[in-house]
Design a protein around this motif. Structure first.
Motif, PDB file in Angstrom:
ATOM      1  N   GLY A 124      72.956  61.784   8.944  1.00 15.08           N
ATOM      2  CA  GLY A 124      72.664  60.551   8.238  1.00 15.08           C
ATOM      3  C   GLY A 124      72.533  59.406   9.231  1.00 15.08           C
ATOM      4  N   LEU A 125      71.744  58.415   8.913  1.00 18.11           N
ATOM      5  CA  LEU A 125      71.542  57.276   9.806  1.00 18.11           C
ATOM      6  C   LEU A 125      71.647  55.987   9.013  1.00 18.11           C
ATOM      7  N   THR A 126      72.540  55.117   9.446  1.00 16.14           N
ATOM      8  CA  THR A 126      72.696  53.800   8.838  1.00 16.14           C
ATOM      9  C   THR A 126      72.683  52.761   9.952  1.00 16.14           C
ATOM     10  N   ILE A 127      71.891  51.713   9.766  1.00 10.59           N
ATOM     11  CA  ILE A 127      71.886  50.581  10.690  1.00 10.59           C
ATOM     12  C   ILE A 127      72.592  49.437   9.982  1.00 10.59           C
ATOM     13  N   VAL A 128      73.551  48.839  10.645  1.00 11.72           N
ATOM     14  CA  VAL A 128      74.354  47.775  10.049  1.00 11.72           C
ATOM     15  C   VAL A 128      73.996  46.447  10.700  1.00 11.72           C
ATOM     16  N   ASP A 129      73.599  45.473   9.880  1.00  7.90           N
ATOM     17  CA  ASP A 129      73.423  44.104  10.368  1.00  7.90           C
ATOM     18  C   ASP A 129      74.802  43.474  10.435  1.00  7.90           C
ATOM     19  N   ALA A 130      75.401  43.541  11.631  1.00  6.05           N
ATOM     20  CA  ALA A 130      76.736  42.986  11.818  1.00  6.05           C
ATOM     21  C   ALA A 130      76.695  41.499  12.111  1.00  6.05           C
ATOM     22  N   GLY A 131      75.588  41.053  12.719  1.00  5.71           N
ATOM     23  CA  GLY A 131      75.479  39.641  13.069  1.00  5.71           C
ATOM     24  C   GLY A 131      74.166  39.315  13.743  1.00  5.71           C
ATOM     25  N   LEU A 132      73.063  39.749  13.156  1.00  3.30           N
ATOM     26  CA  LEU A 132      71.752  39.409  13.710  1.00  3.30           C
ATOM     27  C   LEU A 132      71.500  37.917  13.565  1.00  3.30           C
ATOM     28  N   ALA A 133      70.778  37.369  14.540  1.00  2.00           N
ATOM     29  CA  ALA A 133      70.502  35.937  14.521  1.00  2.00           C
ATOM     30  C   ALA A 133      69.448  35.553  13.492  1.00  2.00           C
ATOM     31  N   GLU A 134      68.778  36.558  12.918  1.00  2.15           N
ATOM     32  CA  GLU A 134      67.732  36.318  11.922  1.00  2.15           C
ATOM     33  C   GLU A 134      67.992  37.185  10.701  1.00  2.15           C
ATOM     34  N   PRO A 135      67.489  36.758   9.540  1.00  7.10           N
ATOM     35  CA  PRO A 135      67.664  37.580   8.329  1.00  7.10           C
ATOM     36  C   PRO A 135      66.780  38.815   8.381  1.00  7.10           C
ATOM     37  N   MET A 136      67.192  39.863   7.681  1.00 10.26           N
ATOM     38  CA  MET A 136      66.433  41.105   7.601  1.00 10.26           C
ATOM     39  C   MET A 136      66.063  41.380   6.150  1.00 10.26           C
ATOM     40  N   ASN A 137      64.871  41.930   5.950  1.00 15.03           N
ATOM     41  CA  ASN A 137      64.476  42.357   4.616  1.00 15.03           C
ATOM     42  C   ASN A 137      65.242  43.620   4.232  1.00 15.03           C
ATOM     43  N   PRO A 138      65.499  43.818   2.944  1.00 16.80           N
ATOM     44  CA  PRO A 138      66.230  45.027   2.517  1.00 16.80           C
ATOM     45  C   PRO A 138      65.509  46.301   2.944  1.00 16.80           C
ATOM     46  N   HIS A 139      66.295  47.326   3.231  1.00 15.51           N
ATOM     47  CA  HIS A 139      65.752  48.636   3.610  1.00 15.51           C
ATOM     48  C   HIS A 139      66.809  49.678   3.233  1.00 15.51           C
ATOM     49  N   PRO A 140      66.372  50.853   2.762  1.00 12.03           N
ATOM     50  CA  PRO A 140      67.350  51.866   2.345  1.00 12.03           C
ATOM     51  C   PRO A 140      68.352  52.260   3.431  1.00 12.03           C
TER      52      PRO A 140
ATOM     53  N   LEU B  81      82.735  71.045  10.644  1.00 10.82           N
ATOM     54  CA  LEU B  81      82.116  69.720  10.688  1.00 10.82           C
ATOM     55  C   LEU B  81      81.066  69.634   9.593  1.00 10.82           C
ATOM     56  N   ARG B  82      81.087  68.560   8.850  1.00 13.99           N
ATOM     57  CA  ARG B  82      80.162  68.422   7.728  1.00 13.99           C
ATOM     58  C   ARG B  82      79.625  67.005   7.640  1.00 13.99           C
ATOM     59  N   SER B  83      78.405  66.896   7.169  1.00 16.04           N
ATOM     60  CA  SER B  83      77.736  65.617   6.897  1.00 16.04           C
ATOM     61  C   SER B  83      77.908  64.609   8.028  1.00 16.04           C
ATOM     62  N   PRO B  84      77.448  64.940   9.247  1.00 18.58           N
ATOM     63  CA  PRO B  84      77.569  63.975  10.348  1.00 18.58           C
ATOM     64  C   PRO B  84      76.758  62.724  10.053  1.00 18.58           C
ATOM     65  N   HIS B  85      77.262  61.587  10.500  1.00 19.69           N
ATOM     66  CA  HIS B  85      76.578  60.324  10.217  1.00 19.69           C
ATOM     67  C   HIS B  85      76.563  59.467  11.478  1.00 19.69           C
ATOM     68  N   LEU B  86      75.379  58.987  11.824  1.00 16.93           N
ATOM     69  CA  LEU B  86      75.219  58.045  12.931  1.00 16.93           C
ATOM     70  C   LEU B  86      75.131  56.638  12.356  1.00 16.93           C
ATOM     71  N   VAL B  87      76.035  55.774  12.786  1.00 16.30           N
ATOM     72  CA  VAL B  87      76.032  54.383  12.354  1.00 16.30           C
ATOM     73  C   VAL B  87      75.781  53.509  13.579  1.00 16.30           C
ATOM     74  N   VAL B  88      74.720  52.717  13.518  1.00 19.96           N
ATOM     75  CA  VAL B  88      74.350  51.825  14.611  1.00 19.96           C
ATOM     76  C   VAL B  88      74.591  50.395  14.153  1.00 19.96           C
ATOM     77  N   PHE B  89      75.503  49.713  14.828  1.00 19.89           N
ATOM     78  CA  PHE B  89      75.851  48.331  14.489  1.00 19.89           C
ATOM     79  C   PHE B  89      75.053  47.392  15.396  1.00 19.89           C
ATOM     80  N   ALA B  90      74.401  46.403  14.795  1.00 18.25           N
ATOM     81  CA  ALA B  90      73.525  45.503  15.548  1.00 18.25           C
ATOM     82  C   ALA B  90      74.000  44.061  15.431  1.00 18.25           C
TER      83      ALA B  90
END
Length: 397
Positions: free
Chosen positions: A105-121, A55-64
């Motif tokens: 790794g951790l990535t948060i995905v704006d899949a359909g938030l009701a408000e805009p989000m400022n950029p973030h790495p 197992l290599r480079s595990p990544h957690l992706v959270v869709f919001a």
């Protein structure tokens, strides 16, 4: 529209499974048994089709995503979805800290938030719309939007460099939306999925049931998985579905955390049944509805820690356990050497070549899916041996 072909291969491989069991048995003779780690190690070997899973480079992706049904009077709990995402990006939630110290790794995905989000790495902007519509009065999203969200999830998973995907969905109303999807596709009573436990008041349950049962009635004729997803689901669930399909097509591990992720796995399994072979289950809270959701897959969580945290937290804590299970077969020296990676054929020669993998997806449900996630990783330790049932086709029931 029926599924014509799915190139996600089942992991069933009796000869490899027997070889993995024998390897662990021989090791236990000198080192002792490691209990539940051993069947977990076998699962990982079958997923990667090798005697030495790595197992290599595990990544957690959270869709919001946000949900229109919330405006119909659902019992709102906790922070807004936007606040949850901000706290996660700012490292104020344990999930963010745990993922960092576990090397995930951790990535948060704006899949359909009701408000805009400022950029973030750590934020990926893939918004389909500013939240879904209320499923009580109309389909939560159009079928075209559902397809677009599934494709977005596929594209996201296809860009990840590792071979272990941990995933979760968050958002106010996400649990309720996921419960509608699971109930329709599995037949589990909606009340079972909504009941949090003894601490949940009867009034809160009745309020939620009143709203959501009205949605069930409005869309009662739907049975097609993507149409059900469009009627009841959220953009985060649709993206989770696409991500899981691509991960399985590459023979990658999928760590499923929470009811929204279970709903996505169920939709994915209706598109390509073998996707469940690649899934392990995690939990971040004690909500009883999650027990019923996992029971659909005849599964339980890897760890039960009594937490009441954000979905995804359990996956970060389960990762060291999973990684340790793989190391039983890969890192621990077996006798004088580490042993062969590949199975020995009946002729006594080593089987050579790479895993046959999935090679991509062709689905009548997901337009544009073919080619995404094509091919398996060129893993050093793959086995080129026949897999029972891996005929290249999987029809929906």
């Amino acid at each position: 529209m029926s599924v014509q072909r799915s190139l996600i291969a089942p992991t069933a491989h009796p000869r490899l499974e027997e070889a993995l069991r024998l390897k662990l048995y021989r090791r236990a003779e000198t080192a002792g048994s490691l209990g539940e780690l051993e069947p977990l190690a076998i699962r990982l070997g079958l997923i990667q089709n090798t005697l030495k899973p790595r197992l290599r480079s595990p990544h957690l992706v959270v869709f919001a995503g946000d949900h229109g049904v919330v405006v119909d009077g659902l019992n709102k709990r906790g922070d807004s979805t936007l606040t949850q995402v901000k706290h996660l990006l700012e490292g104020r939630l344990p999930m963010a800290v745990f993922s960092f110290i576990q090397g995930m790794g951790l990535t948060i995905v704006d899949a359909g938030l009701a408000e805009p989000m400022n950029p973030h790495p750590s934020l990926l902007q893939r918004k389909i719309a500013f939240g879904t519509r209320s499923t009580r009065v109309a389909p939560a999203m159009s079928v075209d939007q559902a397809h677009a969200a599934i494709r977005a999830g596929m594209e996201i998973a296809d860009t990840l460099s590792g071979n272990a995907l941990a995933c979760a969905g968050i958002g106010v109303g996400s649990h309720e939306s996921a419960s509608l999807v699971i109930s329709r596709l599995s037949g589990v009573p909606l009340g079972d999925l909504l009941t949090a436990g003894p601490q949940m008041s009867g009034e809160a349950l009745t309020q939620s049931l009143t709203v959501l049962q009205a949605a069930q009635v409005r869309h009662q004729a739907l049975t097609d998985p993507v149409e059900v997803l469009a009627a009841f689901g959220g953009f985060e669930i649709a993206m989770l579905t696409g991500a899981m399909l691509v991960a399985a097509s590459k023979r990658h591990l999928i760590m499923v955390d929470g009811v929204p992720a279970c709903a996505a796995l169920l939709v994915a399994a209706r598109i390509a049944a073998p996707v469940t072979d690649y899934a392990l289950f995690c939990r971040s809270h004690g909500h009883q509805g999650l027990d019923h959701a996992m029971r659909v897959f005849q599964a339980s969580a890897l760890l039960e820690l009594g937490m009441e945290s954000t979905d995804g937290t359990g996956a970060t804590l389960a990762w060291p356990l999973v990684h340790s299970a793989a190391s039983l077969l890969t890192e621990v020296v077996d006798g004088e050497d580490s042993g062969p990676t590949q199975l020995v054929s009946t002729a006594g020669a080593l089987d050579n070549g790479q895993s046959q993998g999935a090679g991509g997806l062709t689905s009548g449900h997901v337009s544009g899916a073919a080619g995404l996630g094509a091919g398996s990783d060129p893993a050093d330790d793959a086995l080129d041996v026949p897999r029972p049932g891996a005929s290249g086709s999987e029809a929906l029931p």
